[in-house]
Design a protein around this motif. Structure first.
Motif, short mmCIF file in Angstrom:
data_model
loop_
_atom_site.label_atom_id
_atom_site.label_comp_id
_atom_site.label_asym_id
_atom_site.label_seq_id
_atom_site.Cartn_x
_atom_site.Cartn_y
_atom_site.Cartn_z
N SER A 196 0.81 -1.22 0.00
CA SER A 196 0.00 0.00 0.00
C SER A 196 0.84 1.27 0.00
O SER A 196 0.45 2.28 -0.57
N ASP A 197 2.01 1.23 0.62
CA ASP A 197 2.79 2.47 0.80
C ASP A 197 4.12 2.48 0.06
O ASP A 197 4.50 3.49 -0.53
N MET A 198 4.83 1.35 0.12
CA MET A 198 6.17 1.38 -0.49
C MET A 198 6.12 1.27 -2.01
O MET A 198 6.79 2.02 -2.71
N LEU A 199 5.36 0.33 -2.50
CA LEU A 199 5.40 0.11 -3.95
C LEU A 199 4.90 1.31 -4.77
O LEU A 199 5.44 1.57 -5.85
N PRO A 200 3.95 2.08 -4.27
CA PRO A 200 3.59 3.28 -5.05
C PRO A 200 4.77 4.26 -5.19
O PRO A 200 4.91 4.91 -6.21
N TYR A 201 5.59 4.35 -4.15
CA TYR A 201 6.76 5.25 -4.23
C TYR A 201 7.91 4.57 -4.96
O TYR A 201 8.72 5.23 -5.63
N TYR A 202 8.00 3.27 -4.81
CA TYR A 202 9.09 2.50 -5.44
C TYR A 202 8.49 1.49 -6.41
O TYR A 202 8.42 0.28 -6.12
N PRO A 203 8.09 1.94 -7.60
CA PRO A 203 7.43 1.02 -8.53
C PRO A 203 8.36 -0.10 -8.97
O PRO A 203 9.54 0.14 -9.20
N LEU A 204 7.78 -1.30 -9.09
CA LEU A 204 8.58 -2.44 -9.53
C LEU A 204 8.81 -2.35 -11.03
O LEU A 204 8.08 -1.69 -11.75
N GLY A 205 9.86 -3.00 -11.47
CA GLY A 205 10.11 -3.04 -12.91
C GLY A 205 11.59 -3.02 -13.24
O GLY A 205 12.44 -2.86 -12.36
N VAL A 206 11.85 -3.21 -14.54
CA VAL A 206 13.24 -3.16 -15.01
C VAL A 206 13.54 -1.72 -15.41
O VAL A 206 12.84 -1.15 -16.24
N TYR A 207 14.56 -1.13 -14.79
CA TYR A 207 14.88 0.26 -15.07
C TYR A 207 15.96 0.41 -16.12
O TYR A 207 16.05 1.41 -16.80
N LYS A 208 16.78 -0.60 -16.21
CA LYS A 208 17.79 -0.58 -17.26
C LYS A 208 18.16 -2.01 -17.59
O LYS A 208 18.39 -2.82 -16.69
N ASP A 209 18.22 -2.31 -18.85
CA ASP A 209 18.69 -3.62 -19.30
C ASP A 209 19.34 -3.40 -20.65
O ASP A 209 18.69 -3.38 -21.69
#
Lengths: 179, 251, 352
Positions: free
Chosen positions: B230-243
């Motif tokens: 509820s709180d962390m993932l909105p600020y820290y979205p998951l995903g690949v940032y560089k590949d």
């Protein structure tokens, strides 16, 4: 010869350290004990530069020269700064194209040589230092001109072989200059 | 009796010192599984941080070194430059990696140092008892932000993946989480890839694992995992940032 | 006769390190030692070694820690302010018992200080710098030849005793050129079964660590370490004695100060003053034996230093204050002249 202490001073870019290296290498080839100590740090970039060279037959104690036997002054501030430190009976070599002043001391031997003008005339502006070195080797009672070519060859990197001849020309000019 | 589930070989058979409900155990396991599956246990050298994972050197069965606070990427650099044939990884928390060790992190990434960094972000200093971390959320109450993190007073939390992905240097920068089974599986894949990339000599890999700290957050383990969602993932979205490799191949 | 080449002190360190088998250098630029990094940057790639300019001194000492733990001969170099930054890493390296070579080409301090030669990091080098109970072998070269010899010696001792060897030089020795020969270099090698190499799944894992949460274990570790240090103290102290046979005054000086002192001693001898020199070559272990012996025969000691007087405390300890010890010092980048030292010798002669 026991020990000769040579202080070379001038502006950064005049080849002060190189001239000192030349004397140190020459001493090395002659199996002398030698030390070479530069001034270092920001003042080297366009400010004053100096270099202490000691040539000796016995191990060199302190590499720092406080009372030089020989002063090579390539600009006026250097001459003014060090002239009073030269030992009585010592020698002073100065570039008279850049230093136009009378030396008041009478207990030192003064050699004036218009090295910068001589170098410019022959399109070798950066070699005023070596003209003075040639003059120094010719006129100092303990040093000799012998072995100069070998020293220059050792000092100039192989890639810049053309500079060997130029340096030798400059040294010869100084050698042949008459006071 | 057939064994259907066992400890990874790369994880020592010792009790972990972590608090009940702490996801460090899961993340250790994911790292160990990746090492096992890639068959690199004998080549792996790990760098433990200062923080809750300080004693990770007792938990992984590969060669290990304990770093000064924040310096793990520099130490890993030293090891990797000496032993390029080994597989070198760091395991660091948010205070270690993003506060005191930020310079080491950024520069190892900028050099594209061929190492693997496991970055556990639980938004708090755990080992010292719950102080504000560089990744603590705005308003988050900690021992040193007792009235909630005031961004006007002490700045904004740092999004490490986003920041590092602006660099030319690194190969692979990704953010995963371990708050549910789906995310754990994805985290496992990312960690394995981060080691695989190193084996292929591709360069710097950082996997940020959004984690939880029930003890210092003052929550039950379950509440903590919910708070991640509820709180962390909105600020820290998951995903690949560089590949870099994927980008080159147009994926 | 061995072939002699002219080299700067800093370059001599770098070349000697390479000859000693060092293939990993991590550093950060600072005057007056940058020639070491420049030399390494030029040479290492050509001989399969690694030169890496780190983002900070802190990072560089930790790269050293990593490489040392990996079992390599590794070094870093810096100057005074940079060594302060490395202090943390020095403590960890000591606490993990891995060998490393660290060079400090000292400049004036405290703070950013200046860039001219100094010996004011004597306390930092010999008494600590980093936190905790630990020692470093501290070697103080007084010539370009010694810069090379002691670098090689430093690597050997570090490997032998699993600790840091520090070359405590100064800007003068670092910057000056003198003839030097590498013919007598003696390289020792040591097995490193503790190194991080990967287990190859054939042995129990190696752990390089300085954390011991159980106080009794940490104490035991420290006791073991200090037993090794005791052996270093017993076996590895080095010094030079100069004109000490009949000396009534003993000058104690290391590094560049010892060379100035030699000039002054020669001059004083000409005046009939019986003065000699004890030059510590290792500052830790401090050469207590020759000083204790001298305390039985000379009338007084003079400590010549480029600091506000740091080594003088060790001179007093080694001589158990049996004879007066006076100080002849300059600091901040200034160097005492032979005349200043001579004046102190004359005063000592007069009992002033």
């Amino acid at each position: 010869m026991k020990t000769t202490q040579i202080l070379i001073a001038g502006f950064g870019g005049q080849g002060i350290l190189f001239a000192g290296k030349f004397l140190a290498y020459k001493g090395l080839l002659e199996d002398k004990q030698v030390s070479w100590l530069p001034s270092y740090g920001p003042e080297m970039r366009g400010g004053t530069a100096n270099c202490n060279v000691i040539l000796s037959e016995t191990p060199v104690g302190s590499p720092i020269i406080t009372d030089p036997d020989v002063l090579v002054a390539m600009n006026l501030p250097s001459l003014e700064k060090y002239i009073d430190t030269v030992v009585p009976g010592g020698q002073v070599y100065l570039d008279s194209s850049l230093i136009n002043t009378q030396i008041k001391r009478t207990d030192v031997q003064v050699f004036s040589i218009p090295a910068t003008a001589m170098a410019k005339e022959r399109d070798m502006a950066s070699l005023a230092n070596m003209i003075i070195m040639g003059h120094l080797l010719q006129n100092h009672p303990e040093l000799t001109f012998e072995g100069t070519a070998e020293t220059v060859q050792k000092l100039v990197p192989a890639k810049k072989a053309a500079l060997v001849e130029l340096n030798m020309n400059a040294l010869m000019l100084g050698k042949e200059y008459k006071q | 009796m057939a064994v259907v589930f066992e400890k990874p070989k790369s994880l020592a058979d010792v009790p972990l010192h972590y608090c009940p409900g702490c996801p460090h155990g899961i993340i250790h396991r994911l790292v160990a599984e990746a090492i096992d599956e890639l068959g690199i246990e004998g080549k792996a050298i790990g760098v433990a941080p200062v923080g809750c994972a300080v004693m990770a050197y007792d938990y992984f069965t590969c060669d290990m070194i304990e770093a000064a606070h924040g310096r793990a990427p520099a130490i890993a650099t030293g090891i990797k430059r000496c032993r390029p044939e080994n597989i070198v990884f760091t395991y660091q928390g948010d205070g270690d990696l993003a506060s005191i060790g930020m310079a080491e992190t950024v520069h190892a990434a900028a050099r594209n140092e061929n190492i693997t960094v496991i970055f556990v972000n639980n938004a708090i200093y755990g080992m010292t008892g719950g102080q504000m971390a560089p990744t603590s959320l705005p308003g988050q109450v900690t021992q040193t932000s007792p009235y909630g993190r005031d961004v006007n007073h002490c700045g904004w939390p740092i999004r490490v993946c986003e920041m590092l992905s602006t660099l030319e240097g690194p190969e692979f920068i990704t953010r995963v989480a371990v708050n549910n089974v789906k995310n754990v599986n994805a985290a496992k894949k990312a960690i394995k890839k981060a080691f695989q990339n190193q084996m292929e000599g591709k360069g710097f890999n950082l996997v940020e694992v959004v984690s939880a700290c029930p003890t210092n957050w003052g929550m039950t383990p379950q509440q903590a995992l919910q708070w991640v969602e509820s709180d962390m993932l909105p600020y820290y979205p998951l995903g690949v940032y560089k590949d870099r490799t994927a980008a080159k191949e147009g994926k | 006769m061995a072939e002699r080449v002219l080299m700067k002190g800093n370059e001599a360190i770098a070349e000697a390190a390479i000859r000693a088998g060092c293939r990993h250098y991590f550093g950060y630029p600072i005057t007056p030692q940058t020639e070491i990094a420049a030399y390494m940057a030029k040479k290492m790639p050509k001989i399969g070694g690694v030169f890496l300019q780190a983002e900070s001194e802190i990072a560089s000492i930790n790269m050293v820690y990593g490489a040392a733990a990996a079992g390599m001969r590794v070094m870093t170099s810096s100057s005074s302010p940079g060594i302060s930054l490395k202090a943390e890493g020095l403590s960890y390296i000591a606490g993990s018992d891995v060998p490393a070579l660290v060079v400090n080409v000292q400049r004036g301090g405290p703070g950013l200080g200046g860039i001219q030669p100094s010996q004011s990091d004597y306390f930092q080098a010999t008494k600590g710098g980093g936190h905790g109970d630990y020692r470093m072998i501290v070697l103080a070269p007084a010539s370009v030849q010694e810069m090379a010899n002691l670098t090689i010696k430093g690597f050997n001792l570090a490997d032998k005793y699993l600790m840091t060897s520090m070359i405590l030089a100064d800007g003068t020795i670092g910057q000056m050129m003198e003839p030097i020969s590498f013919e007598d270099a003696q390289i020792e090698t040591y097995e490193k079964p503790w190194a991080l190499t990967g287990t190859d799944c054939k042995r129990k894992h190696n752990v390089v660590n300085s954390l011991y949460l159980q106080p009794d274990q940490l104490e035991k570790k420290n006791f073991e370490r200090f037993e090794r240090y005791r052996q270093v103290e017993e076996n590895e102290a080095m010094w030079e004695e100069y004109m000490m046979e009949d000396a009534e005054i003993c000058v104690v000086a290391f590094g560049i100060a010892s060379r100035v002192a030699k000039n002054a001693i020669v001059a004083a001898r000409k005046e009939g003053i019986k003065v000699g020199l004890i030059r510590p070559i290792t500052l830790w272990p401090f050469p207590k034996k020759p000083l204790a012996a001298a305390a039985e025969k000379v009338n007084s000691f003079i400590s010549v230093e480029l600091s506000m007087g740091q080594m003088i405390e060790d001179v007093r300890l080694a001589t158990q204050c049996k004879k007066p010890v006076s100080l002849c010092n300059r600091c901040g980048g200034m160097i005492p002249s032979p005349d200043e030292v001579l004046e102190t010798i004359r005063n000592a002669q007069k009992g002033v």
